[in-house]
Scaffold this motif. Structure first.
Motif, PDB file in Angstrom:
ATOM      1  N   LYS A 190      28.767  26.522  37.797  1.00  0.00           N
ATOM      2  CA  LYS A 190      29.253  25.927  36.660  1.00  0.00           C
ATOM      3  C   LYS A 190      28.687  25.528  35.627  1.00  0.00           C
ATOM      4  O   LYS A 190      29.053  25.639  34.016  1.00  0.00           O
ATOM      5  N   ARG A 191      27.265  26.061  34.986  1.00  0.00           N
ATOM      6  CA  ARG A 191      26.612  25.673  34.514  1.00  0.00           C
ATOM      7  C   ARG A 191      26.530  27.492  33.756  1.00  0.00           C
ATOM      8  O   ARG A 191      26.819  27.145  32.358  1.00  0.00           O
ATOM      9  N   ARG A 192      27.446  28.509  34.057  1.00  0.00           N
ATOM     10  CA  ARG A 192      27.938  29.766  33.728  1.00  0.00           C
ATOM     11  C   ARG A 192      28.397  29.780  33.278  1.00  0.00           C
ATOM     12  O   ARG A 192      29.265  30.436  32.643  1.00  0.00           O
ATOM     13  N   ARG A 193      29.694  28.700  33.747  1.00  0.00           N
ATOM     14  CA  ARG A 193      31.123  28.976  33.217  1.00  0.00           C
ATOM     15  C   ARG A 193      31.900  30.168  34.080  1.00  0.00           C
ATOM     16  O   ARG A 193      32.554  30.827  33.178  1.00  0.00           O
ATOM     17  N   PHE A 194      31.359  30.431  34.931  1.00  0.00           N
ATOM     18  CA  PHE A 194      31.734  31.090  35.777  1.00  0.00           C
ATOM     19  C   PHE A 194      32.814  31.050  37.254  1.00  0.00           C
ATOM     20  O   PHE A 194      32.955  29.890  37.222  1.00  0.00           O
ATOM     21  N   GLY A 195      33.446  31.951  37.456  1.00  0.00           N
ATOM     22  CA  GLY A 195      34.668  32.220  38.826  1.00  0.00           C
ATOM     23  C   GLY A 195      35.945  30.543  37.984  1.00  0.00           C
ATOM     24  O   GLY A 195      36.280  31.355  36.792  1.00  0.00           O
ATOM     25  N   PRO A 196      36.018  29.816  38.857  1.00  0.00           N
ATOM     26  CA  PRO A 196      37.045  28.747  38.587  1.00  0.00           C
ATOM     27  C   PRO A 196      36.897  28.757  37.476  1.00  0.00           C
ATOM     28  O   PRO A 196      37.568  27.543  36.477  1.00  0.00           O
ATOM     29  N   PHE A 197      35.560  28.006  36.257  1.00  0.00           N
ATOM     30  CA  PHE A 197      35.274  27.103  35.035  1.00  0.00           C
ATOM     31  C   PHE A 197      35.656  28.414  34.378  1.00  0.00           C
ATOM     32  O   PHE A 197      35.111  27.750  33.300  1.00  0.00           O
ATOM     33  N   ARG A 198      35.487  29.814  34.027  1.00  0.00           N
ATOM     34  CA  ARG A 198      36.194  30.611  33.279  1.00  0.00           C
ATOM     35  C   ARG A 198      37.359  30.477  31.930  1.00  0.00           C
ATOM     36  O   ARG A 198      37.763  29.733  32.600  1.00  0.00           O
ATOM     37  N   ARG A 199      36.642  30.766  31.502  1.00  0.00           N
ATOM     38  CA  ARG A 199      38.102  30.618  30.013  1.00  0.00           C
ATOM     39  C   ARG A 199      39.224  31.697  30.600  1.00  0.00           C
ATOM     40  O   ARG A 199      39.016  32.782  31.421  1.00  0.00           O
ATOM     41  N   VAL A 200      40.868  31.243  30.933  1.00  0.00           N
ATOM     42  CA  VAL A 200      41.291  31.776  31.599  1.00  0.00           C
ATOM     43  C   VAL A 200      42.122  33.145  31.131  1.00  0.00           C
ATOM     44  O   VAL A 200      42.246  33.963  31.750  1.00  0.00           O
ATOM     45  N   ASP A 201      41.834  32.680  29.808  1.00  0.00           N
ATOM     46  CA  ASP A 201      42.079  34.496  28.857  1.00  0.00           C
ATOM     47  C   ASP A 201      41.050  35.367  28.976  1.00  0.00           C
ATOM     48  O   ASP A 201      40.866  35.972  28.156  1.00  0.00           O
ATOM     49  N   LYS A 202      39.617  35.056  29.692  1.00  0.00           N
ATOM     50  CA  LYS A 202      38.927  35.815  29.783  1.00  0.00           C
ATOM     51  C   LYS A 202      38.590  36.553  31.143  1.00  0.00           C
ATOM     52  O   LYS A 202      37.657  37.288  31.961  1.00  0.00           O
ATOM     53  N   VAL A 203      40.324  35.933  32.186  1.00  0.00           N
ATOM     54  CA  VAL A 203      40.172  36.884  33.337  1.00  0.00           C
ATOM     55  C   VAL A 203      39.826  38.447  33.541  1.00  0.00           C
ATOM     56  O   VAL A 203      41.106  38.627  32.975  1.00  0.00           O
ATOM     57  N   SER A 204      38.809  39.007  33.621  1.00  0.00           N
ATOM     58  CA  SER A 204      39.425  40.324  34.163  1.00  0.00           C
ATOM     59  C   SER A 204      38.659  40.926  35.462  1.00  0.00           C
ATOM     60  O   SER A 204      37.434  40.273  35.263  1.00  0.00           O
ATOM     61  N   ASP A 205      38.786  42.233  36.147  1.00  0.00           N
ATOM     62  CA  ASP A 205      38.028  42.849  36.939  1.00  0.00           C
ATOM     63  C   ASP A 205      36.290  43.046  36.371  1.00  0.00           C
ATOM     64  O   ASP A 205      35.484  42.668  36.478  1.00  0.00           O
ATOM     65  N   GLU A 206      36.265  43.729  35.476  1.00  0.00           N
ATOM     66  CA  GLU A 206      35.373  43.871  34.563  1.00  0.00           C
ATOM     67  C   GLU A 206      34.037  42.383  33.955  1.00  0.00           C
ATOM     68  O   GLU A 206      33.221  42.455  34.901  1.00  0.00           O
ATOM     69  N   LYS A 207      35.013  41.340  33.800  1.00  0.00           N
ATOM     70  CA  LYS A 207      34.496  40.186  33.678  1.00  0.00           C
ATOM     71  C   LYS A 207      33.652  39.911  34.829  1.00  0.00           C
ATOM     72  O   LYS A 207      32.706  38.808  35.620  1.00  0.00           O
ATOM     73  N   ILE A 208      34.682  39.945  35.809  1.00  0.00           N
ATOM     74  CA  ILE A 208      34.198  39.573  37.603  1.00  0.00           C
ATOM     75  C   ILE A 208      33.105  40.371  38.232  1.00  0.00           C
ATOM     76  O   ILE A 208      31.788  39.742  38.440  1.00  0.00           O
ATOM     77  N   GLU A 209      33.052  41.317  38.083  1.00  0.00           N
ATOM     78  CA  GLU A 209      31.999  42.229  37.961  1.00  0.00           C
ATOM     79  C   GLU A 209      30.928  41.876  37.998  1.00  0.00           C
ATOM     80  O   GLU A 209      29.489  42.008  38.503  1.00  0.00           O
ATOM     81  N   LYS A 210      30.800  41.411  36.498  1.00  0.00           N
ATOM     82  CA  LYS A 210      29.628  41.156  35.510  1.00  0.00           C
ATOM     83  C   LYS A 210      29.358  40.041  36.032  1.00  0.00           C
ATOM     84  O   LYS A 210      27.534  39.757  36.001  1.00  0.00           O
ATOM     85  N   GLU A 211      29.967  39.003  36.407  1.00  0.00           N
ATOM     86  CA  GLU A 211      29.099  37.711  36.953  1.00  0.00           C
ATOM     87  C   GLU A 211      29.136  37.931  38.232  1.00  0.00           C
ATOM     88  O   GLU A 211      27.563  37.071  38.322  1.00  0.00           O
ATOM     89  N   LYS A 212      29.559  38.690  38.921  1.00  0.00           N
ATOM     90  CA  LYS A 212      28.648  38.927  40.396  1.00  0.00           C
ATOM     91  C   LYS A 212      27.621  39.503  39.957  1.00  0.00           C
ATOM     92  O   LYS A 212      26.739  39.551  40.539  1.00  0.00           O
ATOM     93  N   ALA A 213      27.062  40.384  39.145  1.00  0.00           N
ATOM     94  CA  ALA A 213      26.226  41.095  39.363  1.00  0.00           C
ATOM     95  C   ALA A 213      24.958  39.912  38.091  1.00  0.00           C
ATOM     96  O   ALA A 213      23.797  39.806  38.491  1.00  0.00           O
ATOM     97  N   ALA A 214      25.225  39.153  37.262  1.00  0.00           N
ATOM     98  CA  ALA A 214      24.909  38.529  36.867  1.00  0.00           C
ATOM     99  C   ALA A 214      24.043  37.372  38.375  1.00  0.00           C
ATOM    100  O   ALA A 214      22.474  36.928  38.274  1.00  0.00           O
ATOM    101  N   MET A 215      25.212  36.619  38.790  1.00  0.00           N
ATOM    102  CA  MET A 215      24.584  35.716  39.820  1.00  0.00           C
ATOM    103  C   MET A 215      23.041  36.593  41.357  1.00  0.00           C
ATOM    104  O   MET A 215      22.433  35.872  41.632  1.00  0.00           O
ATOM    105  N   MET A 216      23.582  38.104  40.977  1.00  0.00           N
ATOM    106  CA  MET A 216      22.803  39.032  41.892  1.00  0.00           C
ATOM    107  C   MET A 216      21.314  38.782  41.523  1.00  0.00           C
ATOM    108  O   MET A 216      20.047  38.894  42.213  1.00  0.00           O
ATOM    109  N   ARG A 217      21.801  38.941  40.175  1.00  0.00           N
ATOM    110  CA  ARG A 217      20.289  39.196  39.891  1.00  0.00           C
ATOM    111  C   ARG A 217      19.150  37.547  39.473  1.00  0.00           C
ATOM    112  O   ARG A 217      18.116  37.981  39.641  1.00  0.00           O
ATOM    113  N   ALA A 218      19.768  36.724  39.430  1.00  0.00           N
ATOM    114  CA  ALA A 218      19.150  35.383  39.541  1.00  0.00           C
ATOM    115  C   ALA A 218      18.408  35.298  40.883  1.00  0.00           C
ATOM    116  O   ALA A 218      18.180  33.930  41.625  1.00  0.00           O
ATOM    117  N   GLY A 219      19.124  36.065  41.727  1.00  0.00           N
ATOM    118  CA  GLY A 219      18.618  35.797  43.422  1.00  0.00           C
ATOM    119  C   GLY A 219      19.324  35.314  44.419  1.00  0.00           C
ATOM    120  O   GLY A 219      19.122  35.114  45.315  1.00  0.00           O
TER     121      GLY A 219
END
Length: 183
Positions: free
Chosen positions: A132-161
């Motif tokens: 929610k804080r990072r505006r990932f998943g369902p909170f992301r802007r509708v015009d910013k949905v792409s496979d690359e964006k989803i992979e970046k979100e996954k990577a950021a969350m994995m790096r966060a632990g």
């Protein structure tokens, strides 16, 4: 001509401790570190605290604990809740509490008590707050949905632990499902 350093006394350390605790919450160990740094800054040539000064620091810290100004258990609980609301995973919370001087026993008891609560999953709650804080998943802007964006979100969350199973589950969840999980 430089001014000579101001003298360190037990009274000065008490006033410094009360001033610090009036602004910040701290554990007994962290308060000792703060007072040691203050002593070093006041000593000539930034010398470490002498044996007498260390005794004063221990006395002042014990007095603050005795008077209830410092409570490690309460500090650990409030810090835990705060970090969970910020979306920090369990491992990061444990590490932060240890860094702040909370004893191993208090950390272990706190996490055990939280684990015993059947209605609460630390990693899911923290991940929901992070999303929610990072505006990932369902909170992301509708015009910013792409496979690359989803992979970046996954990577950021994995790096966060966060564990991969939690990341993939929550990024595919709806906004309402995530809001229910928030701490």
């Amino acid at each position: 001509m430089s001014a000579s350093p101001k003298k360190v006394t037990e009274g000065y350390l008490e006033r410094a401790a009360l001033h610090y605790l009036g602004r910040f919450s701290a554990t007994e160990a962290y308060l000792r570190q703060v007072l040691e740094r203050k002593v070093c800054r006041r000593n000539e040539n930034y010398e470490p605290a002498s044996t007498e000064q260390l005794e004063w620091i221990a006395s002042v810290a014990a007095k603050c604990v005795r008077l209830g100004y410092v409570d490690d258990k309460q500090y650990a609980l409030s810090r835990f809740e705060s970090l969970l609301r910020k979306g920090k995973p369990r491992r990061a919370i444990e590490q932060d509490l240890r860094h702040k001087g909370v004893s191993e026993e208090i950390v272990k008891n706190l996490l055990h008590a939280v684990d015993e609560d059947p209605d609460r999953n630390i990693d899911l709650s923290a991940a929901a707050a992070y999303i929610k804080r990072r505006r990932f998943g369902p909170f992301r802007r509708v015009d910013k949905v792409s496979d690359e964006k989803i992979e970046k979100e996954k990577a950021a969350m994995m790096r966060a632990g966060f564990p991969y199973r939690v990341v993939s589950k929550l990024l595919d969840s709806t906004e309402d499902e995530i809001l229910v999980l928030l701490p």
